[in-house]
Design an enzyme around this catalytic site. Structure first.
Site, PDB file in Angstrom:
ATOM      1  N   GLU A 245       0.875  -1.170   0.000  1.00  0.00           N
ATOM      2  CA  GLU A 245       0.000   0.000   0.000  1.00  0.00           C
ATOM      3  C   GLU A 245       0.910   1.216   0.000  1.00  0.00           C
ATOM      4  O   GLU A 245       1.668   1.434   0.954  1.00  0.00           O
ATOM      5  CB  GLU A 245      -0.910   0.005   1.232  1.00  0.00           C
ATOM      6  CG  GLU A 245      -1.829   1.203   1.302  1.00  0.00           C
ATOM      7  CD  GLU A 245      -2.518   1.340   2.637  1.00  0.00           C
ATOM      8  OE1 GLU A 245      -2.666   2.480   3.109  1.00  0.00           O
ATOM      9  OE2 GLU A 245      -2.891   0.311   3.232  1.00  0.00           O
ATOM     10  N   CYS A 282      -4.222   7.047   5.887  1.00  0.00           N
ATOM     11  CA  CYS A 282      -3.981   6.718   4.473  1.00  0.00           C
ATOM     12  C   CYS A 282      -5.205   6.988   3.611  1.00  0.00           C
ATOM     13  O   CYS A 282      -5.089   7.069   2.383  1.00  0.00           O
ATOM     14  CB  CYS A 282      -3.549   5.262   4.332  1.00  0.00           C
ATOM     15  SG  CYS A 282      -4.649   4.084   5.138  1.00  0.00           S
TER      16      CYS A 282
END
Length: 509
Positions: A245, A282
């Site tokens: 990620e 995030c």
């Protein structure tokens, strides 16, 4: 040359607190990986795995006060946030224990011979087996949920894969404590300590991705760091899966009708989402398409009022603080960019929340303003003011892959009238999670969750949150014509383990 010491640092002051460990040498990485590799057999029994995961959750809860205190000293995220994150981590461990016991993740399929088929079908039996040692690269912003005992570790252990964690330098003391808790839980069930390895240091992380006994890797962090490791994983003599990620802008589109209907509510909601955790999530909304005109002006005013009342906060480390201050200054200096609430330094160790605005036409074509299409980690968002649908579409068409994409619709649009359905279809290619009339911060740990998206959000199509995260650490294998006596119990006709399976084309539960 002596190994460099690893220090715990207080982000509120920038001062070193204590020496925690030393950076691992290549030999120490090798020893740690081999110990993990040797622990594979202890995870073969699913009953043991499930019990280990539950004990890990119990032990973390028992050590909660000390863990939260250490985490707060190293991250400045606050006891309330960290206590909640630890609870989420324990819930996740127990959820994977349940998945292990259920056994559906094994995807058992049995087909008996059929000579009448074209071509004839032999005896085929398929299920999934663990890949082997998984390298886990911890995240800075979630010291529990995406770190030593986080989702990558929990899902890998659930799959039957030992882990070696590369600790994040922002919380090394916490990493050591959590690793000790997990090993203590492992020993309760006869699982060797090596099942959870821990190494510190940049070079150790590089050595880890190249080790021949590492079978896969999970990463949460920056585009630059993640891409370097992804390339290294692919360049190995035997390439391995790398589930990374890397970064996400998490665009939000507010329709003109939605702004006219509830501008103040949307502005306040945006402020809460973009400043949550000092903007260090995030899935923080980093770019918002809002209409020009009176309704959009009201949204911006509401956002201004809410963000202006947000106190300055501490970022996870001073490097991030410096990058944030420099990043927002560079963006604010672009032609046509305005700062209704100027983000930047809030004090010697803090940053102030703010946002930028820019006309959509500045982003419709490639140029210097493309900087606004890159993630800026911290409490800032960019509000892009569009004149019409074509301008909004032009900006959306230039966005990279994201973890999330959000659309705010009016009640009429949400009911299927107007552009609602079209906008949903337009956002779907951009992200792994598409939200309607909500905010992306907050990622539920649930069976239907998907936390991933097109590159550069992630490097694979899988998820790092939710039950299906276990699939990353498994591979299918088929036995053909194997006698019953030689088959693993998962694939025998009498199904001694009581697993859900597809047997001769019929689903059995």
């Amino acid at each position: 040359m002596a190994a460099a010491p690893v220090w715990s640092v207080d982000p509120r002051t920038g001062k070193q607190r204590e020496q925690v460990a030393v950076e691992a040498t290549a030999q120490e990485v090798d020893t740690t990986v081999r110990a993990a590799h040797d622990a594979r057999g202890a995870l073969a029994d699913r009953t043991v795995r499930a019990a280990f995961l539950r004990s890990a959750a119990d032990q973390l809860e028992a050590a909660r006060d000390g863990l939260v205190e250490t985490a707060d000293a190293e991250t400045a995220l606050g006891p309330v946030r960290l206590t909640g994150e630890l609870a989420r981590t324990c819930y996740q461990l127990r959820a994977f224990a349940g998945i292990v016991e259920e056994g559906a993740f094994l995807d058992v399929v049995v087909d008996h011979p059929d000579d009448t088929a074209t071509p004839p079908i032999p005896d085929l039996r398929r299920y999934k087996i663990p890949l082997g040692v998984v390298a886990v690269y911890s995240a800075s912003n979630f010291p529990f949920a995406f770190s030593v005992a986080g989702g990558d570790t929990a899902s890998a252990l659930a799959a039957g894969c030992p882990v070696v964690v590369k600790a994040h330098p922002d919380h090394p003391a916490l990493s050591e404590l959590v690793a000790k808790v997990l090993r203590r839980a492992a020993r309760e069930h006869g699982v060797p300590d090596g099942v959870v390895g821990l190494v510190h240091g940049f070079e150790a992380g590089v050595e880890l991705i190249g080790h021949p006994l590492v079978a896969a890797a999970g990463f949460t962090g920056s585009v630059r760091g993640g891409r370097a490791l992804f390339d290294a994983a692919a360049a190995r003599p035997v390439p391995i899966p790398f589930h990374g990620e890397l970064g996400s802008l998490n665009p939000v589109l507010v329709t003109e009708a939605a702004a006219a209907e509830r501008a103040e509510q949307i502005g306040a909601g945006l402020a809460g989402s973009m400043t949550l955790g000092v903007g260090q999530f995030c899935v923080k909304p980093g770019l918002v398409l809002a209409p020009s005109g009176a309704a959009g002006d009201q949204l911006v005013k509401s956002l201004t009022d809410a963000v202006s009342n947000t106190e300055a906060g501490v970022l996870l480390d001073h490097r991030m603080r410096d990058n944030f201050v420099a990043g927002v200054a560079e963006r604010a200096a672009l032609d046509g960019v305005e700062s209704p609430v100027t983000p930047g330094a809030g004090g010697e160790h803090t940053v102030g929340a703010g946002f930028l605005t820019v006309p959509a036409q500045k982003l419709a074509h490639e140029g210097a303003h493309d900087l606004l299409l890159e993630e800026c980690f911290g409490p800032v968002t960019v509000v892009v003011r569009y004149e019409d649908e074509d301008e909004a579409t032009a900006v959306l068409s230039r966005l990279p892959g994201n973890l999330t994409a959000t659309v705010h619709l009016s009640a009429e649009e949400a009911a299927g009238e107007g552009r609602g359905r079209q906008l949903l279809a337009q956002l779907t290619p951009l992200a792994g999670r598409v939200l309607v009339n909500g905010w992306p911060t907050g990622v539920a740990v649930a069976p239907a969750q998907h936390h991933g998206g097109p590159y550069p959000a992630t490097t694979s199509t899988s998820t790092s949150v939710g039950g299906t995260a276990i699939e990353r650490w498994l591979r299918p294998v088929v036995y053909q014509g194997a006698p019953q006596a030689l088959l693993p119990p998962e694939l025998r006709d009498d199904n001694p383990l009581g697993l859900p399976r597809r047997f001769n084309g019929r689903l059995e539960r």
